[in-house]
Design a protein around this motif. Structure first.
Motif, mmCIF file in Angstrom:
data_model
loop_
_atom_site.group_PDB
_atom_site.id
_atom_site.type_symbol
_atom_site.label_atom_id
_atom_site.label_comp_id
_atom_site.label_asym_id
_atom_site.label_seq_id
_atom_site.Cartn_x
_atom_site.Cartn_y
_atom_site.Cartn_z
ATOM 1 N N ASN A 10 65.848 -2.873 23.477
ATOM 2 C CA ASN A 10 66.487 -2.628 24.765
ATOM 3 C C ASN A 10 67.542 -1.535 24.748
ATOM 4 N N TYR A 11 67.847 -0.970 23.579
ATOM 5 C CA TYR A 11 68.807 0.134 23.579
ATOM 6 C C TYR A 11 68.683 0.945 22.295
ATOM 7 N N VAL A 12 68.606 2.257 22.451
ATOM 8 C CA VAL A 12 68.647 3.180 21.320
ATOM 9 C C VAL A 12 69.630 4.275 21.704
ATOM 10 N N GLY A 13 70.692 4.431 20.929
ATOM 11 C CA GLY A 13 71.679 5.483 21.176
ATOM 12 C C GLY A 13 71.448 6.650 20.230
ATOM 13 N N ASN A 14 72.052 7.780 20.545
ATOM 14 C CA ASN A 14 71.906 8.991 19.732
ATOM 15 C C ASN A 14 73.264 9.534 19.322
ATOM 16 N N MET A 15 73.344 10.061 18.121
ATOM 17 C CA MET A 15 74.580 10.666 17.647
ATOM 18 C C MET A 15 74.932 11.907 18.464
ATOM 19 N N GLU A 16 73.926 12.611 18.994
ATOM 20 C CA GLU A 16 74.181 13.843 19.728
ATOM 21 C C GLU A 16 75.050 13.616 20.957
ATOM 22 N N HIS A 17 74.926 12.459 21.575
ATOM 23 C CA HIS A 17 75.755 12.134 22.737
ATOM 24 C C HIS A 17 76.261 10.701 22.610
ATOM 25 N N LEU A 18 76.880 10.431 21.470
ATOM 26 C CA LEU A 18 77.341 9.095 21.128
ATOM 27 C C LEU A 18 78.358 8.548 22.134
ATOM 28 N N SER A 19 79.290 9.373 22.547
ATOM 29 C CA SER A 19 80.320 8.908 23.471
ATOM 30 C C SER A 19 79.711 8.374 24.763
ATOM 31 N N GLU A 20 78.746 9.126 25.339
ATOM 32 C CA GLU A 20 78.109 8.670 26.580
ATOM 33 C C GLU A 20 77.260 7.424 26.343
ATOM 34 N N ASP A 21 76.540 7.396 25.211
ATOM 35 C CA ASP A 21 75.700 6.233 24.920
ATOM 36 C C ASP A 21 76.538 4.975 24.715
ATOM 37 N N VAL A 22 77.655 5.114 24.009
ATOM 38 C CA VAL A 22 78.526 3.960 23.776
ATOM 39 C C VAL A 22 79.089 3.459 25.100
ATOM 40 N N ARG A 23 79.510 4.383 25.951
ATOM 41 C CA ARG A 23 80.050 3.967 27.253
ATOM 42 C C ARG A 23 78.989 3.194 28.054
ATOM 43 N N HIS A 24 77.790 3.759 28.135
ATOM 44 C CA HIS A 24 76.701 3.112 28.871
ATOM 45 C C HIS A 24 76.407 1.722 28.290
ATOM 46 N N GLN A 27 79.279 -0.764 28.919
ATOM 47 C CA GLN A 27 79.318 -1.165 30.331
ATOM 48 C C GLN A 27 78.235 -2.195 30.654
ATOM 49 N N SER A 28 77.185 -2.226 29.853
ATOM 50 C CA SER A 28 76.092 -3.168 30.115
ATOM 51 C C SER A 28 76.360 -4.561 29.543
ATOM 52 N N ILE A 29 77.382 -4.688 28.710
ATOM 53 C CA ILE A 29 77.718 -5.979 28.097
ATOM 54 C C ILE A 29 78.884 -6.594 28.867
ATOM 55 N N ARG A 30 78.698 -7.806 29.362
ATOM 56 C CA ARG A 30 79.742 -8.487 30.145
ATOM 57 C C ARG A 30 80.066 -9.844 29.540
ATOM 58 N N SER A 31 81.319 -10.184 29.581
ATOM 59 C CA SER A 31 81.788 -11.475 29.102
ATOM 60 C C SER A 31 81.257 -12.582 30.009
ATOM 61 N N THR A 32 80.811 -13.665 29.416
ATOM 62 C CA THR A 32 80.371 -14.808 30.214
ATOM 63 C C THR A 32 81.575 -15.619 30.708
ATOM 64 N N LYS A 33 82.749 -15.378 30.129
ATOM 65 C CA LYS A 33 83.952 -16.120 30.531
ATOM 66 C C LYS A 33 84.625 -15.512 31.760
ATOM 67 N N ASN A 34 84.788 -14.168 31.758
ATOM 68 C CA ASN A 34 85.534 -13.559 32.857
ATOM 69 C C ASN A 34 84.787 -12.417 33.558
ATOM 70 N N GLY A 35 83.579 -12.093 33.098
ATOM 71 C CA GLY A 35 82.779 -11.050 33.744
ATOM 72 C C GLY A 35 83.206 -9.628 33.445
ATOM 73 N N VAL A 36 84.209 -9.460 32.588
ATOM 74 C CA VAL A 36 84.708 -8.125 32.246
ATOM 75 C C VAL A 36 83.749 -7.472 31.261
ATOM 76 N N SER A 37 83.466 -6.186 31.491
ATOM 77 C CA SER A 37 82.560 -5.475 30.582
ATOM 78 C C SER A 37 83.277 -5.142 29.275
ATOM 79 N N ALA A 38 82.501 -4.951 28.230
ATOM 80 C CA ALA A 38 83.060 -4.545 26.935
ATOM 81 C C ALA A 38 83.735 -3.180 27.071
ATOM 82 N N TRP A 39 83.226 -2.348 27.980
ATOM 83 C CA TRP A 39 83.859 -1.043 28.220
ATOM 84 C C TRP A 39 85.280 -1.236 28.763
ATOM 85 N N ASP A 40 85.428 -2.115 29.757
ATOM 86 C CA ASP A 40 86.751 -2.352 30.332
ATOM 87 C C ASP A 40 87.682 -3.024 29.328
#
Length: 132
Positions: A10-24, A27-40
């Motif tokens: 479900n996810y493959v990131g690239n070193m060439e654009h690591l910053s954008e891939d990590v952000r994306h 942002q797709s991972i959310r806490s089940t406790k408070n709904g906050v994304s891992a990005w936030d």
């Protein structure tokens, strides 16, 4: 990885654009406790005060975005010391399925200009037409 498993990845990131891939990704991972994304929770500010451990310093700089000038390696110059145009072509022919796998989105790296490579089937078609 066998081809049959690719649709389940479900996810493959690239070193060439690591910053954008990590952000994306974060942002797709959310806490089940408070709904906050891992990005936030982590991505906007990093996780350390040490710049070598992905720290973020200064306004407008986010996780994995800061460039560490001590990390610069000149990797392409070093690769040219060991690669030849023939070896680059051999690697491309050998690993063309990985380079052009639709799940990877690799950015091609060309060490030698004129060593154009699209994919094995196009290369085979060209070889056949050259021999006629």
């Amino acid at each position: 990885i066998d081809e049959k498993w690719w649709p389940y990845i479900n996810y493959v990131g690239n070193m060439e654009h690591l910053s954008e891939d990590v952000r994306h990704f974060l942002q797709s991972i959310r806490s089940t406790k408070n709904g906050v994304s891992a990005w936030d929770h982590i991505g906007k500010k990093g996780w350390s005060d040490n710049e070598k451990s992905c720290d973020v310093s200064g306004e407008g700089s986010t996780f994995l975005e800061k460039k560490d000038i001590h990390h610069k390696t000149n990797a392409e110059d070093k690769m040219r010391m060991y690669y030849t145009p023939e070896l680059e072509r051999f690697i491309e022919l050998t690993y063309w399925k990985d380079y052009y796998n639709p799940y990877f989105h690799f950015t091609p790296l060309k060490l030698f200009p004129g060593n154009d490579f699209k994919n094995k089937s196009e290369s085979d078609d060209k070889d056949e037409s050259d021999s006629q």
